[in-house]
Design an enzyme around this catalytic site. Structure first.
Site, PDB file in Angstrom:
ATOM      1  CG  PHE A  75      -0.402   0.447   2.494  1.00 49.83           C
ATOM      2  CD1 PHE A  75      -0.542   1.735   2.851  1.00 49.83           C
ATOM      3  CD2 PHE A  75       0.360  -0.478   3.445  1.00 49.83           C
ATOM      4  CE1 PHE A  75      -0.167   2.140   4.296  1.00 49.83           C
ATOM      5  CE2 PHE A  75       1.059   0.044   4.689  1.00 49.83           C
ATOM      6  CZ  PHE A  75       0.471   1.219   4.914  1.00 49.83           C
ATOM      7  CE  LYS A  76       3.556   1.902   4.883  1.00 50.51           C
ATOM      8  NZ  LYS A  76       4.637   1.454   5.582  1.00 50.51           N
ATOM      9  CG  ASP A  77       4.098   0.523  -4.660  1.00 48.67           C
ATOM     10  OD1 ASP A  77       5.111   1.190  -4.281  1.00 48.67           O
ATOM     11  OD2 ASP A  77       3.839  -0.657  -4.536  1.00 48.67           O
TER      12      ASP A  77
END
Length: 394
Positions: A75-77
């Site tokens: 999810f950091k993308d």
């Protein structure tokens, strides 16, 4: 916190990129429309393997918000693909002549996504510190093989909290800042202590709600629950901000692993980091000092910076703090619980058997906690579970 003043039926017809503009422009008011739209266009493109960017998958009585379709399959993308563009645009607007050095501590996912986002971005360098024995083999390989002439990665002896604390110390070292300035550099961060990392995360909760309305799963205005597996508190804080903007969220369900410091906080009102650090199968949540909780505490104090600083000082010096009963009463929007390692594995197994859907260990913590929530409250409102990584990453 600005109001989300766009009608939901308008949002329901929007792409992810259009939704991102509506949400982020309410916060980032000093970017022009063209500047912000350009950042969004560069971020949410073919790096993602689906046009929807953040699709919903219905399984086992909930909607899994898949946040892992970007370059590093976590999810950091979602935020770190846009942060370099926001940062370089902001630097240009402010006539920053220094090269920006991104310092980042990671429990595994932030580091990989930040390095991928900042690789070869002109005017920046990135240095990532990670716990040598505290990330998954895939996460480590992603970091140490990252291409880019401006990317550096350092494995440290210690855990994520040690890395994060050391990075914060460097940020607060004024002599070091002056020395860097003379050499033509300045520090910034890709961690969620950077608001440019946090605001893009609000977008996907708004998009998820609008998608449910568009697909006829819920009516406009109907409340939903949101479940977020979290260690550093940034991802659930983004959902809290979405609720503050006016998104109809009933409960914010905070899911912890065996490092249950947040669960204990929601139960008792005391945040206590004085405990054993446990290495689990959900390493991105192996955290005892939840940086972004400070932002929630600030809201609970009535935005009293001195009172907030006092509590944070108590945490750094004595290892704990306790909020007042009045502050605790404002936590009514939150529900906290945790999953043991066995319960996490069980959740993966159950959802695969029931729905033929494979989830990763972090998402499984959320799914397991959601099950506990339903059995405790009998609340069956439509629920979105933040699915934070591809199962193949862990």
């Amino acid at each position: 916190i600005p109001a989300l003043d766009v009608p939901m039926d308008t949002l329901a017809d929007m792409s992810y990129q259009e939704t991102a503009y509506e949400v982020m422009s309410r916060f980032f008011t000093d970017f022009t429309e063209d500047e912000l739209k350009d950042c969004i266009k560069k971020a949410y493109d073919s790096k993602f393997d689906t046009e929807k960017i953040a699709p919903l998958h219905e399984a086992d009585g909930a909607y899994f918000l898949e946040l892992f379709h970007g370059a590093t399959i976590a999810f950091k993308d979602m935020a770190l693909s846009i942060l370099p563009h926001l940062m370089t645009t902001a630097a240009k607007k402010n006539n920053v002549k220094n090269e920006i050095v991104i310092l980042t501590a990671t429990s595994g996912d932030t580091g990989t996504a930040a390095m991928a986002g900042f690789a070869d971005v002109p005017g920046t360098k990135i240095i990532v510190f990670y716990p040598k024995h505290g990330v998954s083999p895939i996460q480590e390989k992603q970091m140490v093989t990252q291409k880019g002439a401006n990317t550096y990665v350092v494995g440290i002896t210690g855990n994520f909290d040690d890395a994060q604390t050391a990075v914060k110390k460097m940020f607060n070292d004024h002599e070091l800042a002056a020395e860097l300035d003379q050499a033509g550099f300045q520090f910034s961060s890709a961690n969620s202590i950077n608001i440019g990392r946090l605001v893009p995360q609000i977008v996907y909760y708004v998009y998820a709600y609008a998608s449910l309305v568009r697909d006829g799963r819920i009516k406009d205005g109907q409340e939903i629950n949101v479940v977020v597996p979290t260690g550093n508190f940034g991802n659930i804080l983004a959902a809290y901000y979405a609720k503050q903007m006016g998104l109809p969220i009933h409960k914010l369900i905070c899911a912890s692993n065996e490092n249950r410091v947040l669960y204990d906080f929601f139960r008792t009102g005391t945040y206590d980091r004085k405990r054993d650090f446990i290495l689990t199968t959900s390493p991105s949540m192996d955290i005892l000092i939840s940086s972004n909780l400070e932002r929630l505490i600030y809201r609970l104090t009535g935005e009293n910076a001195e009172k907030c600083a006092e509590l944070m000082k108590s945490l750094s010096e004595g290892g704990e703090y306790t909020i007042t009963d009045e502050m605790k009463a404002q936590l009514v929007d939150f529900y906290g619980n945790f999953c043991s390692e066995d319960e996490t594995a069980q959740a993966i197994s159950d959802i695969y058997k029931n729905s033929n859907y494979v989830i990763d260990t972090h998402t499984a913590v959320a799914a397991g906690v959601y099950k506990k929530y339903v059995s405790e409250t009998a609340d069956h409102l439509p629920t979105v579970i933040a699915s934070t990584a591809s199962p193949y990453k862990f």
